[in-house]
Design a protein around this motif. Sequence first.
Motif, PDB file in Angstrom:
ATOM      1  N   VAL A 132       0.874  -1.172   0.000  1.00 18.61           N
ATOM      2  CA  VAL A 132       0.000   0.000   0.000  1.00 18.61           C
ATOM      3  C   VAL A 132       0.913   1.225   0.000  1.00 18.61           C
ATOM      4  N   SER A 182      -4.710  -5.064  -1.749  1.00 20.53           N
ATOM      5  CA  SER A 182      -5.388  -4.035  -2.539  1.00 20.53           C
ATOM      6  C   SER A 182      -4.439  -3.309  -3.490  1.00 20.53           C
ATOM      7  N   MET A 226      -3.454  -0.407  -3.159  1.00 17.79           N
ATOM      8  CA  MET A 226      -3.971   0.955  -3.320  1.00 17.79           C
ATOM      9  C   MET A 226      -2.896   2.012  -3.087  1.00 17.79           C
ATOM     10  N   ARG A 227      -3.115   3.139  -3.658  1.00 18.66           N
ATOM     11  CA  ARG A 227      -2.278   4.323  -3.448  1.00 18.66           C
ATOM     12  C   ARG A 227      -3.095   5.292  -2.606  1.00 18.66           C
TER      13      ARG A 227
END
Length: 809
Positions: free
Chosen positions: A85, A329, A331-332
């Motif tokens: 992440v 995930s 995600m950023r």
Amino acid sequence: MSMKRYEKDEEIRDEMPERPRRDAHSREGRSEKPKKKWRLLRWFLFLMLLGPTLGALGIGGIFLYYGRDLPPYKSLHEYRPEQTVRVVARDGSPLAELYKNERRTVVAWKAIPTVVVDAIVASEDAGFWTHEGLNYFGMLRAFAVNVWHGKMRQGGSTITQQVVKNLVLSKEKSLERKVKEVLLALRLEQNFSKEEILTVYLNEVYWGHGRYGVAAAARHLFGKEISQVSMAEAAMLAAMLPSPDRFSPVANLKLARAKQGETLRRMAKAHEDGKLRGTYDAGSFEAAKGQALVLARPAADGLEKAAPHFVEAVRLDLEARYGADLYRSGMRVVTALDPALQRAAVAAVANGLAAIDRRFGYRGPEAQVDGAARAKLVSELKKEQAVLRPGAGVRGIVSAVAKDKVTVDLGIAKGVIALADLKWAKPVVVRGRSKSPHVAGDVLSVGDVVRVRVENLGAAEIRLALEQVPEIEGAFVAIDPSTREVVAMVGGQNWDASKFNRALQAKRQPGSAFKPILYAAAIVGKKLTLADQVVSAPYQFGVPGTTDFWAVKNYDGQSRGAIPVREALARSDNSVSARIIERIGVESVLDMARRLGVKSELPRYRSIALGAGEVTPLELTNAFATFAAGGVRAEPSFYRTKEAVAAETVLSPAEAFVMTSLLRAPVEHPAGTAGRLRALGAAVAGKTGTTSDHRDIWFVGYTRDLVAGVWVGYDDHRKIGGRATGGHDAIPIWQAFMKKVYEVRPKRDFGAPANVEFVNVVPGEGKRAPVGFPGAAREPFIPGTAPAEVAAMPGEITKATLERDETFQ
């Protein structure tokens, strides 16, 4: 004659030896040796056919036996490995990478450049695009080489087989696993495209330095996204795969460059053979060998080190939101953190705590070394401090002591601490009186291990200042009131020493910093206005000796009689606060605290007027943000907000503005406890806080665009000592931070909402000032609360002036 001849012939035959009969048995006897040879040949041919047949049957049986229970492989269509992440600041600057076990960023096939694909294929499996999952010749060659050398020297696995090994099978080395690997490789090729197999491979494999997948490797090694890498960099990535830690350019650049050259030669050969997908010039591979390789180097003052408590708060929040799915995930996360403000906060807290700590003198060196121990430490310092920068805190060993200076060995260089910079360190008792050190030797000795700060890197000598790690702790939080974004946070001075986030987790008594909530309850309840006067004098409630007894006096022991409300808050008058809570009640104060956003459980005692409860720095700062936001309450957020936050209006804009106007008094009043902030030349509202036993000191203040809170104290709740106060010790931290803010942001005054009523009043009388009244003050009021009575002009006698003004008795 004939008879006799016949008889004679018979006699002759009887005398002659018998000749062998020419029957079948006699013919075999004549060919016995040739027939034996043919028999052996037939047996040899039979065995030659039987061996492979039995071998084939055996191998077939093995494959049939082990292939009956193959693990599932079609789940690769739903490939979801652990991913990093990526946490970034509001401007996109890298802040942290959060991961559970493996640091990886999964990238799609179309995001991977052709040059990277070609480098990997040429290095690992040149026949990848044409084989069906197995390289039979490669497997036989590897088998022969390994048998010849008596150990593993080559591997015959294709990329497809490596995908099977990494994702479908266990790591054990056995015949069963190898058989299943071969079968699964064939099935993978039948069910997945080459691009799908290679995409999984490039995202899965280990690239050293704790990074998995080609994207994470490129970012770590070159500071680039995978889409930006050059041919030379792609070849380096491919060169690392056989042994990532050994062939890493970070670990051994010379060896890594040699492997890179080998990979480029393989790429050139594969290009000649038409096995690459990209289009290249014949000389591009040779040119890439000579291309400079620029490795990424993390900045010494990177945000990763500047905001560890903030990052941990984000991690805990994300885990609570997403659970186990978080680390798959990829995600950023764009946070609200402002890099410039965060660095300003860190510096302000560090310098502020050091200044407080220095008041109590130097606690002595960290250790004493000599001989071999000293030589060993010098060697460690050379590795620890490869580069010296102004402002950096480093360790060193005192190598020489003169009358007016101390020389410190920093490993890679030597610096000097002047006697003037040692004056704070240790008082010397002379004839019963404490004085500053006379000579440098009063403080330090040769062999002392000390902590210093690099002041400057002059040509003649490196100037140093003696430091020590403060024992006192602090917390800082800054919030944008309009969005409630947390733009800066310091949870403590040393993350390595303590992971405890004092900004979020430390519940401490706010002292007088809680008084604005008391005043807000009175003003919003229309029990107090800025035109009123209040009594400053010792106050007591109840009967001495009973549980209800409460006696209050001011911090300085002074009584000032009837004073304006502004002055009461500016001076942080305790006796006035006691009278206010008696008039409005405890419950109204608690209700106001909840309305403003305080969630901590607060005591239902009168002493809450003086800040006897416990709150965290974040929630108290966010409560002040409700004033700054025009009465709108919202939860603080660690993330960049693109949409409107969930908010609730808990005060009218007029009520919030009146409070802001009142909170300017501690700064602008001549006797205000935050008067030193006038030096900023900006509109500031805020309140200091000091608990009665000097265990907690605070300042929470705000401008039109920013709210910030400071807390200082010891983790073990001991007294700070030295008569520490919020005005003397917390405000310098807040002030240093805001100086940096105003280097990049304009100074803006508070704007008044349309429905605020401004009236000229006579300070201390609670009346309207007639036109032309000298010294009249223009005060804001909630609609309907401005005084109606008009004061007399100076020298004018009226019945009202003969009556005693109503005050809080």
